[in-house]
Motif scaffolding. Sequence first.
Motif, PDB file in Angstrom:
ATOM      1  N   LEU A 192       0.825  -1.203   0.000  1.00 24.43           N
ATOM      2  CA  LEU A 192       0.000   0.000   0.000  1.00 24.43           C
ATOM      3  C   LEU A 192       0.864   1.260   0.000  1.00 24.43           C
ATOM      4  CD1 LEU A 192      -2.792   1.406   0.284  1.00 24.43           C
ATOM      5  CD2 LEU A 192      -2.480   1.241   2.773  1.00 24.43           C
ATOM      6  N   ASP A 193       1.890   1.267   0.857  1.00 22.40           N
ATOM      7  CA  ASP A 193       2.737   2.435   1.028  1.00 22.40           C
ATOM      8  C   ASP A 193       4.183   1.973   1.158  1.00 22.40           C
ATOM      9  OD1 ASP A 193       1.914   1.211   3.395  1.00 22.40           O
ATOM     10  OD2 ASP A 193       2.216   2.990   4.609  1.00 22.40           O
ATOM     11  N   LEU A 215      12.326  -0.322   0.718  1.00 22.89           N
ATOM     12  CA  LEU A 215      11.649  -1.067   1.771  1.00 22.89           C
ATOM     13  C   LEU A 215      10.985  -2.313   1.194  1.00 22.89           C
ATOM     14  CD1 LEU A 215      10.581  -1.456   4.637  1.00 22.89           C
ATOM     15  CD2 LEU A 215       8.739   0.165   4.095  1.00 22.89           C
ATOM     16  N   HIS A 216      10.332  -2.176   0.066  1.00 20.50           N
ATOM     17  CA  HIS A 216       9.688  -3.320  -0.569  1.00 20.50           C
ATOM     18  C   HIS A 216      10.699  -4.408  -0.901  1.00 20.50           C
ATOM     19  CE1 HIS A 216       6.385  -0.342  -2.155  1.00 20.50           C
ATOM     20  NE2 HIS A 216       6.421  -0.427  -0.833  1.00 20.50           N
ATOM     21  N   PHE A 264       2.046  -0.338   5.957  1.00 23.16           N
ATOM     22  CA  PHE A 264       2.975   0.099   7.004  1.00 23.16           C
ATOM     23  C   PHE A 264       2.382   1.246   7.829  1.00 23.16           C
ATOM     24  CE2 PHE A 264       5.389  -1.220   3.218  1.00 23.16           C
ATOM     25  CZ  PHE A 264       6.085  -2.297   3.730  1.00 23.16           C
ATOM     26  N   ASP A 265       1.112   1.577   7.555  1.00 20.69           N
ATOM     27  CA  ASP A 265       0.556   2.816   8.096  1.00 20.69           C
ATOM     28  C   ASP A 265      -0.274   2.654   9.360  1.00 20.69           C
ATOM     29  OD1 ASP A 265      -1.481   1.456   6.757  1.00 20.69           O
ATOM     30  OD2 ASP A 265      -2.464   3.297   6.077  1.00 20.69           O
ATOM     31  N   MET A 266      -0.636   1.436   9.741  1.00 21.10           N
ATOM     32  CA  MET A 266      -1.401   1.228  10.968  1.00 21.10           C
ATOM     33  C   MET A 266      -0.469   0.923  12.135  1.00 21.10           C
ATOM     34  SD  MET A 266      -4.846  -0.793   9.806  1.00 21.10           S
ATOM     35  CE  MET A 266      -5.534  -0.633  11.461  1.00 21.10           C
ATOM     36  N   LEU A 304       2.948  -3.913   8.995  1.00 14.29           N
ATOM     37  CA  LEU A 304       4.232  -3.767   9.681  1.00 14.29           C
ATOM     38  C   LEU A 304       4.352  -2.298  10.068  1.00 14.29           C
ATOM     39  CD1 LEU A 304       6.295  -5.943   7.188  1.00 14.29           C
ATOM     40  CD2 LEU A 304       5.738  -6.578   9.544  1.00 14.29           C
ATOM     41  N   GLY A 305       3.777  -1.960  11.205  1.00 10.62           N
ATOM     42  CA  GLY A 305       3.570  -0.579  11.597  1.00 10.62           C
ATOM     43  C   GLY A 305       4.829   0.265  11.642  1.00 10.62           C
ATOM     44  N   ARG A 306       4.779   1.364  10.903  1.00 10.03           N
ATOM     45  CA  ARG A 306       5.811   2.403  10.893  1.00 10.03           C
ATOM     46  C   ARG A 306       7.137   1.954  10.278  1.00 10.03           C
ATOM     47  NH1 ARG A 306       4.618   6.917  13.114  1.00 10.03           N
ATOM     48  NH2 ARG A 306       6.781   7.536  13.473  1.00 10.03           N
TER      49      ARG A 306
END
Length: 341
Positions: free
Chosen positions: A50-51, A56-57, A104-106, A140-142
């Motif tokens: 998503l982001d 990172l990907h 990664f946003d939640m 995967l938060g933050r």
Amino acid sequence: MELESLPDDVVAAIEVRDRWRRASAGGGLEFLVTDIARWTPGSTVRVAFLDGDEQLHADIAGATAQITDACNVKLDFGRDEATGTFRRWTTADTAFAADIRVSFDMQGYFSLVGTDSTDRTIGVGGGPVGGNPGQRSLNLGRYAVNRPAQWEGTVRHEFLHALAFHHSHQNMRGTCEGEFRWDDEPEYVPTQDADGVFVADAQGRRPGIYTYLAGEPNRWPRAKVDHNLRTVDDPDVVAGPFDPRSVMLYRFPSFFYKSTPSSCAPTGNGQNLSDGDIRGLNLLYPHTADEVADLQARADTVLRSIGTDAEGLPRSDGGNLVKEYRNRVGALVAAQAAGAD
């Protein structure tokens, strides 16, 4: 300490569905849960982001190689060799861009288990997490802002969930149920620090797991603690040996345990797959035609345990699940035939 956890509405939907499965499947539960949650051996499971940026990907994809090297399933991140970009999805999607939809946003870390990632009955209310095309199935938060130490181990933990693994501390063959210190020490006076975390009181008496997780940052009611930590002692469930080196075993604070060192505490490094993790992957996603045929036979047993009517058609109360299961049996047959070729 914040534990990984799915949103409450998603957990509630999964629990309702699983209660139905238990009631319908009877003694075939262990095969029903395992085979429906498993992706088809030999298949390609698509992943999208998503982001986050391309580096990172790439790092996430690289961390999962340790998993796919050990079993007969492929994770396809949709990397474009010409541009170096990876597959993406959006919250506006109405068709599946991918089977596993990473964000990664939640806050925190979580993943749906196996094919729950494409089960549209999960998250049907339209929340941010669920099995529908525009919902997150793994978070995967933050990570897009600041990756924690030993981030690779967390990636492998969550992607093993996404390939149908459950937590090792809930393995009925382990000792965690008896080793966890569920309740407060006698006469404990509830005491919280400035951050709202329950801590030892003025006399040094410590909170139990239920009290501790009711405070910040988790704020879990008892039912959620039970769902995430308690062992279900069900004789119909087949579990492998308890593996203290597994990346699927939580690393809890020492006061969670009754003894030191605890037989429930992890002994692995939390980063790399254990031999037990690799054996589990081989059981879920075998390479040989004979092993795939065995999975098909077990699936047939479960299909019969769910039940059909006199014409061999699904019962009205289980039609969708039976149809899905027949599709999975057919996929196993196709995989076996392809292997024979």
